[in-house]
Design a protein around this motif. Structure first.
Motif, mmCIF file in Angstrom:
data_model
loop_
_atom_site.group_PDB
_atom_site.id
_atom_site.type_symbol
_atom_site.label_atom_id
_atom_site.label_comp_id
_atom_site.label_asym_id
_atom_site.label_seq_id
_atom_site.Cartn_x
_atom_site.Cartn_y
_atom_site.Cartn_z
ATOM 1 N N TYR A 1 -36.277 35.932 -66.598
ATOM 2 C CA TYR A 1 -35.896 34.532 -66.406
ATOM 3 C C TYR A 1 -34.396 34.278 -66.437
ATOM 4 C CZ TYR A 1 -40.833 34.369 -67.472
ATOM 5 O OH TYR A 1 -42.174 34.603 -67.468
ATOM 6 N N ASP B 1 -31.684 30.360 -68.690
ATOM 7 C CA ASP B 1 -32.656 31.324 -69.195
ATOM 8 C C ASP B 1 -33.755 30.577 -69.936
ATOM 9 O OD1 ASP B 1 -33.847 33.762 -69.810
ATOM 10 O OD2 ASP B 1 -32.175 34.536 -70.978
ATOM 11 N N GLU B 2 -34.680 31.310 -70.456
ATOM 12 C CA GLU B 2 -35.750 30.784 -71.300
ATOM 13 C C GLU B 2 -35.665 31.477 -72.650
ATOM 14 O OE1 GLU B 2 -37.907 28.348 -70.846
ATOM 15 O OE2 GLU B 2 -37.412 27.935 -68.751
ATOM 16 N N ASP C 1 -32.927 34.407 -73.753
ATOM 17 C CA ASP C 1 -32.200 33.358 -74.472
ATOM 18 C C ASP C 1 -30.678 33.521 -74.342
ATOM 19 O OD1 ASP C 1 -32.216 30.975 -75.856
ATOM 20 O OD2 ASP C 1 -32.269 31.914 -77.825
ATOM 21 N N ASN D 1 -31.962 26.562 -71.257
ATOM 22 C CA ASN D 1 -33.131 26.450 -70.392
ATOM 23 C C ASN D 1 -32.890 25.309 -69.399
ATOM 24 O OD1 ASN D 1 -34.195 23.913 -71.367
ATOM 25 N ND2 ASN D 1 -34.954 24.995 -73.162
#
Length: 135
Positions: free
Chosen positions: A17, A31-32, A40, A44
């Motif tokens: 991600y 990112d997630e 991370d 997000n």
């Protein structure tokens, strides 16, 4: 006068991600969190949306205060939105604005009115259509 479009390019490879975001010669990551499979290493997408509204609001207020020579020392904006699973047509973004400086009640009232004039606030307050095509 020809107005330029605001553009951005995002790229995601096999890195799960971690997404590269390019706009106006600048670069950031989206990112997630790790608990959903991301690394991370960036905000997000929902946080990026809030950051966009918050930064636009702060910049718009600062521009106005500077033009009017108001004694505005600082602006801090707290934003929140529900999780994606809870979103509905009635979803709201909450925005709380803190001002520092020796501002009169009249100046504070005017700055709160100006907050709603930021371009991102206008975009998010109106129906948005997203047209998707393939290249």
């Amino acid at each position: 006068m020809d107005k330029k479009q605001i553009t951005a390019v995002t790229e995601l490879d096999r890195s799960h991600y971690l997404t590269k975001v390019y706009a106006g010669g600048h670069f950031i990551y989206a990112d997630e969190p790790a608990d959903v499979g991301g690394t991370d290493e960036g905000m997000n997408p929902g946080a990026l949306l809030l950051a966009s509204l918050g930064s636009c609001t702060a910049i718009t207020i600062r521009m106005y205060a500077d033009r009017k020579e108001m004694p505005l020392e600082g602006i801090k904006i707290h934003l929140a939105i529900v999780n994606e699973e809870e979103m509905s047509p009635a979803t709201k973004i909450t925005r709380k604005i803190e001002f520092s400086g020796d501002l009169s009640a009249e100046e504070l009232t005017r700055l709160m009115q100006i907050a709603d004039k930021c371009p991102i606030h206008k975009i998010l307050s109106n129906p948005i259509q997203i047209e998707t095509t393939t290249v």
